[in-house]
Write an enzyme that holds these catalytic residues in place. Structure first.
Site, PDB file in Angstrom:
ATOM      1  N   ASN A 114     -19.931 -19.654 -31.405  1.00 14.17           N
ATOM      2  CA  ASN A 114     -19.776 -18.663 -30.555  1.00 14.17           C
ATOM      3  C   ASN A 114     -21.124 -17.800 -30.769  1.00 14.17           C
ATOM      4  O   ASN A 114     -21.775 -17.684 -31.477  1.00 14.17           O
ATOM      5  CB  ASN A 114     -18.744 -17.754 -30.774  1.00 14.17           C
ATOM      6  CG  ASN A 114     -18.710 -17.348 -32.439  1.00 14.17           C
ATOM      7  OD1 ASN A 114     -19.301 -18.161 -33.340  1.00 14.17           O
ATOM      8  ND2 ASN A 114     -18.223 -16.016 -32.754  1.00 14.17           N
TER       9      ASN A 114
ATOM     10  N   GLU B 215     -22.542 -14.123 -29.820  1.00 15.59           N
ATOM     11  CA  GLU B 215     -22.225 -12.844 -29.419  1.00 15.59           C
ATOM     12  C   GLU B 215     -23.542 -11.906 -28.773  1.00 15.59           C
ATOM     13  O   GLU B 215     -24.550 -12.356 -28.788  1.00 15.59           O
ATOM     14  CB  GLU B 215     -21.505 -12.035 -30.576  1.00 15.59           C
ATOM     15  CG  GLU B 215     -20.357 -12.462 -30.972  1.00 15.59           C
ATOM     16  CD  GLU B 215     -19.665 -11.799 -32.128  1.00 15.59           C
ATOM     17  OE1 GLU B 215     -20.347 -11.019 -32.836  1.00 15.59           O
ATOM     18  OE2 GLU B 215     -18.366 -12.064 -32.411  1.00 15.59           O
TER      19      GLU B 215
ATOM     20  N   CYS C 100     -17.824 -17.655 -26.098  1.00 13.94           N
ATOM     21  CA  CYS C 100     -16.912 -18.364 -27.143  1.00 13.94           C
ATOM     22  C   CYS C 100     -17.491 -19.725 -27.392  1.00 13.94           C
ATOM     23  O   CYS C 100     -18.253 -20.467 -26.265  1.00 13.94           O
ATOM     24  CB  CYS C 100     -15.372 -18.830 -26.558  1.00 13.94           C
ATOM     25  SG  CYS C 100     -14.790 -17.295 -26.281  1.00 13.94           S
TER      26      CYS C 100
ATOM     27  N   GLU D  93     -16.016 -22.618 -27.605  1.00 13.66           N
ATOM     28  CA  GLU D  93     -15.629 -23.851 -26.470  1.00 13.66           C
ATOM     29  C   GLU D  93     -16.307 -23.830 -25.119  1.00 13.66           C
ATOM     30  O   GLU D  93     -16.845 -24.932 -24.812  1.00 13.66           O
ATOM     31  CB  GLU D  93     -13.998 -23.487 -26.208  1.00 13.66           C
ATOM     32  CG  GLU D  93     -13.095 -23.577 -27.357  1.00 13.66           C
ATOM     33  CD  GLU D  93     -13.024 -21.969 -27.850  1.00 13.66           C
ATOM     34  OE1 GLU D  93     -14.032 -21.413 -28.460  1.00 13.66           O
ATOM     35  OE2 GLU D  93     -11.810 -21.806 -28.274  1.00 13.66           O
TER      36      GLU D  93
ATOM     37  N   CYS E 296      -9.083 -18.897 -26.239  1.00 19.82           N
ATOM     38  CA  CYS E 296      -8.742 -17.738 -25.341  1.00 19.82           C
ATOM     39  C   CYS E 296      -8.504 -18.208 -24.043  1.00 19.82           C
ATOM     40  O   CYS E 296      -8.457 -19.524 -23.818  1.00 19.82           O
ATOM     41  CB  CYS E 296      -9.822 -16.688 -25.589  1.00 19.82           C
ATOM     42  SG  CYS E 296     -11.204 -17.164 -24.417  1.00 19.82           S
TER      43      CYS E 296
ATOM     44  N   CYS F 210     -11.360 -19.575 -22.110  1.00 21.07           N
ATOM     45  CA  CYS F 210     -11.937 -21.057 -22.547  1.00 21.07           C
ATOM     46  C   CYS F 210     -10.773 -22.252 -21.933  1.00 21.07           C
ATOM     47  O   CYS F 210     -10.926 -23.264 -21.721  1.00 21.07           O
ATOM     48  CB  CYS F 210     -11.813 -21.133 -23.918  1.00 21.07           C
ATOM     49  SG  CYS F 210     -13.592 -20.016 -24.339  1.00 21.07           S
TER      50      CYS F 210
HETATM   51 ZN   LIG Z   1     -12.483 -18.290 -25.501  1.00 22.08          ZN
END
Ligand SMILES: [Zn+2]
Length: 155
Positions: free
Chosen positions: A56, A58, A67, A69, A106, A109
């Site tokens: 990930n 940020e 993310c 993924e 999430c 994703c």
């Molecule tokens: Zn995600």
């Protein structure tokens, strides 16, 4: 194949899944998570056996965070075009803690995973640690996002 298979321990997973969990954990070294301190790693195996990892990333402008993924899937599409994603493992831990925490992908994703399945005409298995502290192997992203939005919605 069952849509969801659960395992009490990572040791109970098949060897390929265990390896991807290991690689996903390694990938968290490259997490950039100064805000959430929630380090997430993802590892996929492609149809030629190539393993690709992502972490990930940020941003101080929070909505720009990405993310693990999606980082790994977009890396696959860019660096290994035409190859199919067979399986993905996703893991997470708090910064400076080695113990893995439950982390369920999430919705965004899941949507991107589903688009990959459409693109490659093949489901991808997804392995993650559920909030119930059990490992889950999903047979496809499709089962993670029933009635998702896809190209047919645009016709
Ligand atoms: Zn995600």
């Amino acid at each position: 194949m069952k849509e969801f298979t659960t395992y009490n321990s990572v040791e109970d997973l098949d060897s390929e899944s265990k390896y991807l969990v290991h690689k996903a954990k390694e990938a968290t070294v490259h997490s950039y998570a100064p805000y959430s301190k929630f380090c997430v790693g993802a590892a996929v195996i492609l149809d030629d056996g190539t393993v690709v990892t992502g972490a990930n990333q940020e941003n101080a402008a929070y909505p720009l965070c990405m993310c693990a993924e999606r980082v790994v899937l977009y890396a696959c599409a860019s660096q290994h075009p035409g190859k199919k994603v067979i399986k993905m493992a996703v893991v997470a831990h708090k910064k400076n803690h080695k113990e893995l925490m439950p982390a369920s992908s999430c919705g965004a994703c899941r949507q991107v995973m589903q688009e990959f399945e459409h693109r490659q005409h093949k489901p991808m298995e997804v392995v993650m640690l559920s909030p119930g502290e059990k490992w889950i192997k999903c047979s496809s992203a499709q089962v993670l996002l029933p009635y998702g939005f896809d190209a047919s919605s645009l016709e």
